[in-house]
Design a protein around this motif. Structure first.
Motif, PDB file in Angstrom:
ATOM      1  N   LEU A 136       6.550 -26.995  50.405  1.00  0.00           N
ATOM      2  CA  LEU A 136       6.006 -26.230  49.281  1.00  0.00           C
ATOM      3  C   LEU A 136       6.987 -25.170  48.790  1.00  0.00           C
ATOM      4  N   ALA A 137       7.636 -24.479  49.726  1.00  0.00           N
ATOM      5  CA  ALA A 137       8.528 -23.380  49.339  1.00  0.00           C
ATOM      6  C   ALA A 137       9.752 -23.879  48.601  1.00  0.00           C
ATOM      7  N   LEU A 138      10.244 -25.067  48.955  1.00  0.00           N
ATOM      8  CA  LEU A 138      11.501 -25.566  48.385  1.00  0.00           C
ATOM      9  C   LEU A 138      11.288 -26.744  47.451  1.00  0.00           C
ATOM     10  N   SER A 139      10.083 -26.926  46.969  1.00  0.00           N
ATOM     11  CA  SER A 139       9.787 -28.032  46.063  1.00  0.00           C
ATOM     12  C   SER A 139      10.383 -27.784  44.680  1.00  0.00           C
ATOM     13  N   PRO A 140      11.198 -28.708  44.144  1.00  0.00           N
ATOM     14  CA  PRO A 140      11.703 -28.547  42.772  1.00  0.00           C
ATOM     15  C   PRO A 140      10.575 -28.482  41.744  1.00  0.00           C
ATOM     16  N   THR A 141       9.550 -29.321  41.920  1.00  0.00           N
ATOM     17  CA  THR A 141       8.439 -29.356  40.963  1.00  0.00           C
ATOM     18  C   THR A 141       7.644 -28.064  40.987  1.00  0.00           C
ATOM     19  N   LEU A 142       7.212 -27.671  42.166  1.00  0.00           N
ATOM     20  CA  LEU A 142       6.393 -26.470  42.285  1.00  0.00           C
ATOM     21  C   LEU A 142       7.166 -25.231  41.859  1.00  0.00           C
TER      22      LEU A 142
ATOM     23  N   TYR B 153       7.696 -41.963  38.205  1.00  0.00           N
ATOM     24  CA  TYR B 153       9.081 -41.609  37.898  1.00  0.00           C
ATOM     25  C   TYR B 153       9.306 -40.114  38.085  1.00  0.00           C
ATOM     26  N   GLN B 154       8.375 -39.322  37.579  1.00  0.00           N
ATOM     27  CA  GLN B 154       8.508 -37.865  37.656  1.00  0.00           C
ATOM     28  C   GLN B 154       8.687 -37.403  39.095  1.00  0.00           C
ATOM     29  N   LEU B 155       7.806 -37.839  39.982  1.00  0.00           N
ATOM     30  CA  LEU B 155       7.887 -37.401  41.372  1.00  0.00           C
ATOM     31  C   LEU B 155       9.054 -38.033  42.110  1.00  0.00           C
ATOM     32  N   SER B 156       9.398 -39.255  41.764  1.00  0.00           N
ATOM     33  CA  SER B 156      10.540 -39.892  42.419  1.00  0.00           C
ATOM     34  C   SER B 156      11.837 -39.182  42.063  1.00  0.00           C
ATOM     35  N   TRP B 157      11.943 -38.701  40.837  1.00  0.00           N
ATOM     36  CA  TRP B 157      13.173 -38.039  40.404  1.00  0.00           C
ATOM     37  C   TRP B 157      13.276 -36.605  40.910  1.00  0.00           C
ATOM     38  N   TYR B 158      12.152 -35.949  41.088  1.00  0.00           N
ATOM     39  CA  TYR B 158      12.213 -34.539  41.474  1.00  0.00           C
ATOM     40  C   TYR B 158      11.697 -34.260  42.880  1.00  0.00           C
ATOM     41  N   GLU B 159      10.985 -35.210  43.461  1.00  0.00           N
ATOM     42  CA  GLU B 159      10.488 -35.051  44.837  1.00  0.00           C
ATOM     43  C   GLU B 159      10.847 -36.309  45.622  1.00  0.00           C
ATOM     44  N   PHE B 160      12.144 -36.601  45.638  1.00  0.00           N
ATOM     45  CA  PHE B 160      12.625 -37.869  46.193  1.00  0.00           C
ATOM     46  C   PHE B 160      12.219 -38.029  47.656  1.00  0.00           C
ATOM     47  N   LEU B 161      12.383 -36.995  48.463  1.00  0.00           N
ATOM     48  CA  LEU B 161      12.044 -37.084  49.879  1.00  0.00           C
ATOM     49  C   LEU B 161      10.539 -37.225  50.074  1.00  0.00           C
ATOM     50  N   PHE B 162       9.777 -36.604  49.217  1.00  0.00           N
ATOM     51  CA  PHE B 162       8.324 -36.748  49.261  1.00  0.00           C
ATOM     52  C   PHE B 162       7.927 -38.203  49.055  1.00  0.00           C
ATOM     53  N   MET B 163       8.544 -38.858  48.067  1.00  0.00           N
ATOM     54  CA  MET B 163       8.218 -40.250  47.814  1.00  0.00           C
ATOM     55  C   MET B 163       8.699 -41.145  48.953  1.00  0.00           C
ATOM     56  N   VAL B 164       9.843 -40.827  49.544  1.00  0.00           N
ATOM     57  CA  VAL B 164      10.311 -41.589  50.698  1.00  0.00           C
ATOM     58  C   VAL B 164       9.291 -41.489  51.837  1.00  0.00           C
TER      59      VAL B 164
ATOM     60  N   LEU C 129      -4.786 -41.117  32.549  1.00  0.00           N
ATOM     61  CA  LEU C 129      -5.151 -40.311  31.381  1.00  0.00           C
ATOM     62  C   LEU C 129      -4.172 -40.516  30.240  1.00  0.00           C
ATOM     63  N   GLY C 130      -4.698 -40.433  29.022  1.00  0.00           N
ATOM     64  CA  GLY C 130      -3.878 -40.725  27.855  1.00  0.00           C
ATOM     65  C   GLY C 130      -2.715 -39.780  27.658  1.00  0.00           C
ATOM     66  N   GLU C 131      -2.915 -38.494  27.958  1.00  0.00           N
ATOM     67  CA  GLU C 131      -1.856 -37.517  27.729  1.00  0.00           C
ATOM     68  C   GLU C 131      -0.905 -37.492  28.916  1.00  0.00           C
ATOM     69  N   LYS C 132       0.347 -37.889  28.705  1.00  0.00           N
ATOM     70  CA  LYS C 132       1.342 -37.924  29.769  1.00  0.00           C
ATOM     71  C   LYS C 132       2.216 -36.669  29.664  1.00  0.00           C
ATOM     72  N   VAL C 133       1.870 -35.675  30.470  1.00  0.00           N
ATOM     73  CA  VAL C 133       2.621 -34.425  30.466  1.00  0.00           C
ATOM     74  C   VAL C 133       3.093 -34.134  31.888  1.00  0.00           C
ATOM     75  N   PRO C 134       4.295 -33.615  32.048  1.00  0.00           N
ATOM     76  CA  PRO C 134       4.905 -33.529  33.383  1.00  0.00           C
ATOM     77  C   PRO C 134       4.240 -32.547  34.331  1.00  0.00           C
ATOM     78  N   TRP C 135       3.615 -31.475  33.821  1.00  0.00           N
ATOM     79  CA  TRP C 135       3.058 -30.480  34.742  1.00  0.00           C
ATOM     80  C   TRP C 135       1.858 -31.026  35.526  1.00  0.00           C
ATOM     81  N   LEU C 136       1.245 -32.097  35.046  1.00  0.00           N
ATOM     82  CA  LEU C 136       0.120 -32.673  35.782  1.00  0.00           C
ATOM     83  C   LEU C 136       0.551 -33.286  37.106  1.00  0.00           C
TER      84      LEU C 136
END
Length: 680
Positions: free
Chosen positions: A123-129, A277-288, A401-408
């Motif tokens: 959580l502390a070092l998450s690029p997304t968060l 794609y969003q999480l794979s690109w910014y949370e690569f280790l999380f997806m692994v 959901l229809g609206e594709k926004v990255p913060w979700l």
């Protein structure tokens, strides 16, 4: 409850906590106001300012595009305390985000000490968060309101649980309309768990049953909590009981009904796989970690899960084949074509996915969501079952959901981190810790070799002609393969060569053991710190970043700040005047706040007197404006991936470098700069 001192401060992990928290806080606060103000941020800044300047006239009137009233009420306090500036608004969110990384310590009794450290680090070092902690939006407020609900359920005294839960729900409702999504997901879990208990266990002791028991036992406390929550909701949506129409607007008229309609319109469309794609690109280790969890669950889980997993995989392959055939028959993506439009699918890749993320294709995602919950219910792991369900449900819902926004992507990520920590904590429970403290280096190198070789093979499968490309024709087939592999498939080559090196080093007793936990923690810290620094400090606001979809350009910000400086410190005794209209009104209204020289409404005669006029981009490059010098600026920049070019190499390359594999796009604004009048 075990004391915080015994669990954290006096443990051998305390130096790690100090390091992780120091890095997490630094990444949240360094260069906080350097990134240009986003279009959405400028709206939040200014509507908060309108409320701050004229609270009796410009109080909040619910508009679903601006979400609930809590943010704007909070900004009044922020402006009063810290002043009205870009830094102040982001500092408010950064403060919430900084405090949130300490929340796991409140729930420490549910985690093993090592698991707690991993959760804090993630959580502390998450690029997304970290990115959305530095962005003036409602989501950090929403996360804190949700945390209040979890605190009420898990930690609060029995007679106070209803108060924390219901007030937390009311606050969520007053912050953002995705409260409806979260409520629907929660109801879905309660029904699913109840059905499982009734059909499989023949016992009734799940959350839904306990909820009704609580309501009967604590009727007065529940009524008081409901009344408090109702007060919170009605007070904020009516702006202190001054705007009665806001009650129905917030209840359903402009909230629920509006967003249901927006889903059908798809105001911001995108592929179903957007958040993958969003999480794979910014949370690569999380997806692994997610892929490893899925593999372990199906390979080592109960027979029922193995059979169901194989069936789900075969069903996904079948549907994928049908989708591929249908798309080839159509000759184009099947957006809006039955039956694929039922799930808002846009193309074949949405149905099955794309290597290496094909396991998260839409169809498999549906099957996996159910099986994750069943897996943990079979093991009587109710906490992991709930968070597994929550993770997968949020992942699917925000993809649907229809609206594709990255913060979700924040929401499935947070639920997913908690779930994965709980899963691996349970999976490794009871195993000998010495096994991880004395892990053979040779085994680690062999696993690494397999991973590298696998990646290399995927490269070659995607582009089989790459081996012989740009090589002399007179070489033998063997020479072409060797040279081609060295030149075009270095990952495969490294993986293949690592096997004999490992065997030789082991035979010569050159390899010993390592503490795999320490190595993994160091790798996690280094990888995430670099990724977070790249996203927030190096590339913050650049058009090539996928994180916030659309960015205000640095070019526009510098131009606007230069004009503001001219107005505040005039050199000729005359302050320049500014007129803005069209697309650039946001964010420029915020950049020119508090300047009476700035106008966004004027008559045609008045417009001719302004020293700077920002108008919508004039595509005719040769068009002249008498008396003005024309300047064309990049207004906003974005990168929308060309999914037709989404090879594994391109996917992985962006994951590690944030360098796009297709062109970025821009919108523009034309600025008319008044020419000085020549002296006779």
């Amino acid at each position: 409850m075990e004391s915080l001192y015994r669990r954290v401060v006096s443990s051998r992990y305390f130096p790690w906590y100090c390091l992780v928290y120091a890095l997490g806080l630094a990444l949240r606060w360094v260069m906080l106001d350097d990134r240009p103000v986003h279009h959405d941020e400028s709206l939040h800044y200014m509507y908060g300012r309108y409320f701050f300047d004229f609270p009796e006239q410009n109080f909040h009137k619910y508009d679903p595009m601006l979400h609930g009233p809590i943010l704007y009420n909070s900004l009044r306090l922020v402006y009063l305390t810290l002043g009205s500036s870009t830094w102040a608004g982001r500092a408010f969110i950064a403060l919430l985000g900084s405090a949130f990384i300490f929340v796991p310590l409140l729930f420490r009794k549910f985690f093993h000490p090592r698991a707690l450290l991993v959760l804090v680090t993630a959580l502390a070092l998450s690029p997304t968060l970290t990115f959305w902690t530095r962005f003036l939006r409602e989501d950090m407020l929403q996360i804190w309101a949700t945390t209040l609900v979890f605190y009420g359920v898990l930690l609060a005294r029995a007679e106070r649980k209803a108060l924390f839960v219901l007030v937390g729900c009311a606050l969520q409702w007053c912050i953002k309309a995705n409260f409806f999504v979260h409520l629907a997901i929660l109801i879905g879990y309660l029904v699913f768990e109840f059905a499982w208990d009734a059909i499989v266990r023949k016992k009734y002791d799940g959350l839904l049953v306990r909820l009704f028991r609580y309501l009967r036992q604590y009727e007065k406390q529940t009524l008081f909590a409901f009344g408090t929550a109702a007060f919170v909701f009605t007070y904020f949506y009516s702006s202190g009981y001054r705007y009665s129409a806001g009650l129905l607007d917030g209840l359903y008229r402009k909230s629920f009904l509006y967003w249901i309609n927006q889903h059908n319109i798809e105001r911001i469309p995108g592929p179903f796989m957007f958040h993958v794609y969003q999480l794979s690109w910014y949370e690569f280790l999380f997806m692994v970690a997610f892929f490893i969890q899925a593999a372990l669950m199906y390979l080592r889980g109960p027979r029922l899960i193995k059979i169901a997993g194989v069936s789900a995989g075969l069903a996904t392959l079948l549907l994928s084949s049908l989708a591929a055939y249908h798309q080839s028959a159509l000759g184009k993506p099947f957006e809006g074509v039955a039956p694929w439009n039922l799930l808002n699918l846009k193309s074949y890749f949405d149905v099955f996915g794309l290597l290496p993320i094909d396991v998260l294709g839409c169809c498999f995602l549906i099957f996996h969501a159910v099986l994750v919950t069943v897996y943990h219910l079979l093991r009587e792991e109710r906490g992991a079952a709930f968070f597994g369900y929550l993770f997968m449900a949020l992942f699917f819902t925000y993809s649907y959901l229809g609206e594709k926004v990255p913060w979700l992507a924040i929401y499935p990520f947070l639920a997913g981190v908690i779930y994965l920590v709980l899963f691996f904590q349970g999976y490794f429970k009871g195993r000998d810790s010495a096994e991880f403290a004395n892990f053979p280096v040779a085994r680690l190198m062999r696993v690494t070799a397999c991973i590298l070789a696998g990646f290399g093979l995927i490269f070659l499968i995607e582009d089989p002609d790459s081996l012989a490309r740009n090589l002399p024709a007179d070489l033998t087939a063997a020479q072409q393969f060797i040279l081609g592999a060295l030149k075009n498939a270095p990952i495969l080559t490294a993986g293949v060569l690592l096997f004999p090196i490992t065997l030789l080093a082991k035979r010569l007793n050159l390899l010993g053991t390592i503490n795999i936990g320490v190595v993994a923690m160091i790798g996690l810290i280094l990888f995430n710190v670099r990724a977070t620094w790249m996203v927030n400090q190096v590339n913050g606001g650049k058009s090539s970043e996928f994180m916030s979809q659309v960015h205000t350009t640095k070019e526009l910000q510098d131009f606007a700040l230069d004009i503001r400086h001219q107005i505040l410190t005039p050199t000729s005794g005359k302050k320049p005047t500014v007129y803005v209209t069209g697309e650039s009104t946001w964010p420029l209204t915020w950049y020119f706040v508090d300047l009476p020289e700035y106008k966004f409404t004027a008559t045609s005669e008045e417009m001719e007197k302004f020293d700077y006029r920002f108008i919508d981009f004039e595509s005719d490059k040769a068009k002249q404006f008498p008396g003005y010098r024309r300047v064309d600026l990049n207004l906003r920049g974005w990168w929308v991936p060309d999914y037709a070019k989404m090879t594994f190499a391109n996917f992985l390359y962006y994951s590690l470098t944030q360098v796009p594999f297709s062109p970025v796009g821009y919108s523009y604004v034309t600025v008319l700069v008044k020419e000085p009048v020549s002296q006779p």
